[in-house]
Structure formats: C-alpha cells, structure tokens
Design an enzyme around this catalytic site. Structure first.
Site, short mmCIF file in Angstrom:
data_model
loop_
_atom_site.label_atom_id
_atom_site.label_comp_id
_atom_site.label_asym_id
_atom_site.label_seq_id
_atom_site.Cartn_x
_atom_site.Cartn_y
_atom_site.Cartn_z
N THR A 184 15.01 7.73 -15.67
CA THR A 184 14.21 8.95 -15.59
C THR A 184 15.12 10.14 -15.81
O THR A 184 16.19 10.24 -15.21
CB THR A 184 13.47 9.07 -14.24
OG1 THR A 184 12.91 10.38 -14.18
CG2 THR A 184 14.38 8.87 -13.03
N GLU A 328 9.73 6.15 -10.91
CA GLU A 328 10.21 5.41 -9.73
C GLU A 328 9.10 4.62 -9.05
O GLU A 328 9.35 3.91 -8.08
CB GLU A 328 10.82 6.40 -8.72
CG GLU A 328 12.17 6.96 -9.13
CD GLU A 328 12.07 8.26 -9.89
OE1 GLU A 328 11.04 8.48 -10.56
OE2 GLU A 328 13.02 9.07 -9.82
N LYS A 439 8.12 20.50 -17.14
CA LYS A 439 7.59 19.37 -17.89
C LYS A 439 6.83 19.87 -19.11
O LYS A 439 5.79 20.50 -18.99
CB LYS A 439 6.69 18.50 -17.02
CG LYS A 439 6.64 17.07 -17.51
CD LYS A 439 6.04 16.13 -16.52
CE LYS A 439 6.50 14.70 -16.81
NZ LYS A 439 5.81 13.70 -16.01
N TRP A 444 10.56 15.80 -19.52
CA TRP A 444 11.28 16.69 -18.61
C TRP A 444 12.35 17.55 -19.26
O TRP A 444 13.03 17.13 -20.17
CB TRP A 444 12.00 15.87 -17.54
CG TRP A 444 11.10 15.20 -16.59
CD1 TRP A 444 10.93 13.85 -16.43
CD2 TRP A 444 10.25 15.82 -15.62
NE1 TRP A 444 10.02 13.62 -15.44
CE2 TRP A 444 9.59 14.80 -14.92
CE3 TRP A 444 9.98 17.15 -15.28
CZ2 TRP A 444 8.68 15.06 -13.90
CZ3 TRP A 444 9.07 17.41 -14.26
CH2 TRP A 444 8.44 16.36 -13.59
P1 AMP Z 1 7.84 10.77 -14.70
O1 AMP Z 1 8.79 10.08 -13.81
O2 AMP Z 1 8.45 11.28 -15.95
O3 AMP Z 1 6.61 9.96 -14.92
O4 AMP Z 1 7.34 12.08 -13.93
C1 AMP Z 1 6.74 12.03 -12.66
C2 AMP Z 1 6.33 13.42 -12.25
O5 AMP Z 1 5.37 13.95 -13.16
C3 AMP Z 1 5.67 13.52 -10.89
O6 AMP Z 1 6.62 13.51 -9.85
C4 AMP Z 1 4.93 14.85 -11.03
O7 AMP Z 1 5.80 15.96 -10.83
C5 AMP Z 1 4.49 14.84 -12.48
N1 AMP Z 1 3.12 14.31 -12.60
C6 AMP Z 1 2.75 13.07 -12.97
N2 AMP Z 1 1.40 12.95 -12.99
C7 AMP Z 1 0.90 14.15 -12.62
C8 AMP Z 1 -0.43 14.67 -12.42
N3 AMP Z 1 -1.51 13.95 -12.65
N4 AMP Z 1 -0.53 15.96 -12.00
C9 AMP Z 1 0.55 16.71 -11.78
N5 AMP Z 1 1.81 16.29 -11.95
C10 AMP Z 1 2.00 15.02 -12.36
#
Ligand code: AMP
Length: 547
Positions: A184, A328, A439, A444
């Site tokens: 990640t 994670e 994001k 990211w």
């Molecule tokens: P990743 O590990 O790249 O999948 O990113 C995870 C992060 O994306 C989470 O901790 C949130 O900050 C953001 N995220 C994922 N899904 C959502 C959602 N439906 N609404 C708002 N933020 C989200």
C-alpha cells in the site's frame, strides 16, 4: 471440550476446484492487450492455470517464493492469481501507477523471483530495470507473435504454458501460508506490504459472496473494473468462482465508451470500481440516452461515492452498493447492501443512506476511539478514529518490524487512519482522514512527501499539500506555500518540474496558493484542518477556466 470435526486447511486451490466443478460452463471474458476479446470457460481456465503452475515449478518457484505481476484485469492475470498461490507461491501484484522510486523499492523489498508483465508495461521495466535484481526473470504476458522488442531478456507467457500437463494434485499445506502480497502506498515513506494468507483470502471471498447473495446469482456477469493489480480487485477473483459468475475483464480499456460497449455486449449485471471510473460511464450513458443492457448493480468504493453519482445510478434503476475498506483489510470492510426496512423509506432517504459507507461485513468488527484511546458510542454523533479487527485484517507488515509494531493497538485492533461515526443501525460514515494523504482517482499521494520535497526548493520557506475537490479525480493535490524571504516565487510549472524527480506525473500538484503563514496546531504541525477551512472557497484551476 473440542468439537469433533475434520480440519481441512482453507486453501485458494479449493476455490478454483470448487468453481470449476460446480460451474464448468461459467466464463472469463477478457479484453486483451492484443486488441481482441478472449473467452475461456472455467474448465479451460483451470487447465491453463495448471499448465502455468507446472511451468512455475520448472522455473524453481517453491513454497513462499514471491512472483510479481504487473498487469491489467484479464484471464492471464487470473491464471497467475491461482497458479502461483496454488503451488504455495505468493502472488505479488504491483500497481503500475506507482512512482519509479516506489516500484524499485517494492520489487527489491519483496525479492520477487519472476515478474510477469503485460506488453503495455514494457516501458516501465525499461525505465527501472537497472535498479531491479539482476536475476529477476521477466515473462511477457502474450504469445510469440505479439512479443514486443525489449532491451531486457524476457520469456513469452504462451510459450511457457505450451506442452505443460493439464493435471495436477495441488499441494496441501497450512492454511496460514501466505498466498498474496500487495503494497500500500497509502502511507508516508516507503510502501508497506500486506501479506494475505490462504485462510484470510478464503474467508474474505466467502464474506463477499455472502454479502452479495441478492446480486451474485449463478450465471450473472460481473465486471471488475477495480484492478487485480491492487487490493485484489476487492476479492472478485475468488468470490466470482464461489458464486459461479461470468467475469468480464476490461483490460486497459476503462474509459466510459469502452466500458459501455463491453457491458452492453456482455450483458454485465454488476460492475465494481472507484468513483472516477463511473463518472466516465455515466457521461456515456447520458450521451447514448440509455444504460447498457442488463446493467442493474454497481459497487463503488475506494473513495467516497458522491451523492449525485448515487442518485444518477439509482434513477437509472441501477442499485448502488457503497463499500469501504483498505489494502490492509483484504480489502473490504463494510458493504452498502440496504436493510429490508429501507424499502419503506423515501427515495431521498435511501440516497442519504447509500451515501454512507455501509454496514460491517461478517467477521469484521469496527470500533471508534477518541484521541486517548477511549471507545466512543455508535450513536451516529460521536466522531473518532476507526479501528478494525477480524480474520481478514493484517496483523503487521511484510518484512517491516517498525511499521508492524505500530499497526495494532494494545487490544490487537488495527488503526485505519480514517475518522468516522457509526449510527445505531450500524451505518459507517467516513468523515475525514487522520492520515496525511490525498486520494486522486482512487490512488494515493503522500502530502508529507510532497511537502518535504517542495520545501527543499530554495524559494520555498514552508509548504503544505492538501487535496481539493475535483469532479473527475475526486481530489487533486495543491500546494499552499510561503515564499522564502527575498526569493522570487516559482511558477507551478517550475515546482512541478522540481517535484517530478520523485513523483509520478499524476501525483504532481495542480496549483500553488501563496500565503503569508500556514496555520499550525498546538503541537506545531501544519493544521490541515484549519488550512482546509481557510481555503473553503478555493476553486481548482480547471473549474475556474470553465466557469
Ligand atoms: P487503499 O488501501 O488504497 O484501498 O485505501 C484505503 C482508504 O481509502 C481508506 O482508509 C479510506 O481512507 C479510503 N476509502 C476507501 N473506500 C472509501 C469510501 N467508500 N469512502 C471514503 N473513503 C474510502
């Protein structure tokens, strides 16, 4: 007293064998980098996966070895998912959107033995190959006729499979054995590896199939636009086989018109992806004045789904499931399937609830805590950091003791870095991010890393990076900066040039806002909260131009 039941390890190879045995006629349909559409039944898929498994063994892949993939969503990538883990290897998916620096870091950190890549990604390897391990074996995922010219030695995927047997006795090992690895970049500093086990993957796949019982009907077609190269395509490579779905793989063609055509032709019922993707599809739907035939369900996650998007889909009779999760967490943590009582509510109320991040999935516990670690009530009002616990959540990071030590709290819960509330019906509402990240289009950008490099510029005294709303990318980074005394303020182009030494092009800020001072918190850090408030009226340059 213990129960008297057998204990069969939960292995990924069983998901494959189950899917093939129960739904031999189900299909995997893929848009290929070669430009055409490829179809294979689950049976053909298994045969080729077994051939790949034999080939991998011939190349010395053993239990615990990492094998990297750099590929779009397609049947060969699916074969790699199952072929690598089936023999006890670890399928290490790499996100092609990482910066060169991050890419080099993770391949060296993971010590991959082989790297499988789509033809599209040859330029990435050309650019970084001198910094990758010398003994890394590259395999290009195409046939001999389509093999591109490369300055590095590469094997041909189809030749690798040729002549290999289609029978195998899958090895049986401990279900806690690692099967997948995904780094990640949703952190500051170097990317961190989530190392999934066969057990966690199996349970996550069942969890997805259970939560989707109303939509995952045998023979229905699902479109994973969410990539196999990151977050395991939200578990679809596994849950589709549990439920007997036809998988429709878009390959590199993820723009609105291409998705519309594919969904129409393949009668896709359920489509999964980040909000940015659906903006493109909705624009095409508007243009054509109709939705793709048979389209009835969309799962949105990765970033908050805008209310307007949910409303647009629902008005087309496409049910929206708004999910939340993270790398994670395998990655899904909550789902947006509505409770039965919601049917009685007005359209507006239903959209309100669908704008929230849904309710927890089976086996994923959620808790909110305040700054002192005290638990907060799930009353829809209290806002705190969200912690999670469950069999599908990481317990640490691959080969990273320092990060592993910080990952869990004293009671063994994982801190998500998201700030949220949870109401009495169990609906999660993500309110903010405690982690310093932006994001953009589902990917990211570390604001801290951007700031540090920006402040290395001689004309900059202080710089803070924040995300501002953008209709297409959800968020885009901008810099808020204080100029060094007597220095001439650099233009945004000059700053972008300066930052491009460490950042991918899409990660570079779109604008600089010059200020006299950046607001600070009590502990002397940049107060992003106050900064965002101060810039509440800020409009992204692209919107200004069109205004
Ligand atoms: P990743 O590990 O790249 O999948 O990113 C995870 C992060 O994306 C989470 O901790 C949130 O900050 C953001 N995220 C994922 N899904 C959502 C959602 N439906 N609404 C708002 N933020 C989200």
């Amino acid at each position: 007293m213990k129960g008297m039941m057998m204990h069969q390890p939960l292995l990924v190879s069983e998901i494959l064998e189950f899917g093939v045995g129960a739904y031999p006629r189900a299909e995997i349909v893929s848009v290929r980098t070669e430009g055409d559409i490829h179809r294979e039944t689950y049976v053909e898929f298994r045969d080729r996966t077994v051939q790949l498994a034999h080939a991998l063994k011939k190349h010395g892949v053993e239990l615990g070895d990492r094998v990297a993939t750099l590929a779009w969503n397609g049947y060969r990538h699916m074969e790699l998912y199952y072929g690598i883990s089936g023999i006890g290897g670890i399928c290490h998916t790499i996100n092609p959107r990482l910066s060169a620096e991050q890419f080099i870091y993770i391949v060296n950190h993971a010590e991959d033995k082989l790297l499988f890549l789509d033809t599209t990604f040859v330029p990435i390897i050309e650019a970084v190959k001198d910094h990758l391990p010398k003994d890394l074996v590259y395999v290009i995922m195409t046939d001999r006729a389509h093999m591109p010219e490369t300055s590095f030695d590469a094997l041909c995927y189809e030749e690798m499979l040729e002549g290999q047997p289609t029978e195998i006795e899958w090895p049986v090992f401990d279900e806690n054995t690692a099967c997948g690895l995904c780094y990640t970049s949703g952190t500051t500093g170097n990317p961190k590896g989530a190392l999934y086990s066969h057990r966690s993957t199996y349970l996550h796949a069942m969890m997805i199939s259970v939560m989707q019982t109303t939509t995952f009907q045998e023979g229905a077609s699902v479109l994973p636009v969410v990539p196999l190269f990151h977050v395991n395509a939200w578990g679809l490579p596994y849950s589709s086989l549990i439920s007997g779905l036809n998988m429709v793989m878009p390959g590199p063609a993820m723009d609105g018109p291409s998705l519309f055509k594919l969904m129409d032709e393949e009668k896709v019922f359920s489509a999964w992806g980040v909000p940015t993707i659906w903006q493109g599809l909705l624009a095409e739907i508007k243009k054509q004045g109709r939705k793709p035939e048979n389209f009835g369900d969309v799962v949105v996650g990765g970033s908050a789904a805008p209310r307007s998007m949910i409303e647009a889909f629902e008005k087309l009779d496409v049910s929206v499931g708004h999910a939340w999760g993270m790398t994670e967490m395998s990655p899904v943590g909550t789902h947006g399937i509505m409770p039965k009582w919601m049917e009685e509510e007005s359209f507006e109320t239903r959209i309100d609830y669908k704008s929230l991040q849904g309710r927890r999935c089976l086996g994923v516990e959620l808790k909110l805590v305040d700054e002192d670690g005290n638990r907060l009530p799930h009353d829809g009002k209290a806002v705190g950091e969200l912690f999670v616990r469950g069999n599908t959540v990481v317990s640490g990071y691959f080969r990273n003791e320092e990060a592993s030590e910080k990952a869990l709290d004293a009671d063994g819960w994982f801190g998500t870095g998201d700030v949220a509330s949870i109401d009495k019906d169990g609906f999660l509402s993500i309110q903010d991010r405690a982690k310093d990240l932006i994001k953009s289009g589902g990917e990211w950008i570390s604001s801290i890393d951007l700031e540090n490099l920006a402040m290395a510029h001689p004309a900059i005294a202080q710089a803070a990076a924040i995300g501002v709303k953008h209709p297409r990318w959800d968020e885009r980074p901008i810099l808020v900066a204080v100029a060094a005394e007597g220095a001439e303020k650099p233009s945004i182009e000059e700053m972008r040039d300066h930052l491009s030494s460490e950042f991918a092009k899409w990660q570079l800020p779109d604008d600089i806002v010059w200020v006299d001072a950046i607001p600070l918190t009590a502990t002397g850090k940049f107060s992003k909260l106050n900064l965002r408030k101060e810039l509440a009226d800020y409009v992204h340059p692209e919107l200004r131009e069109t205004a």
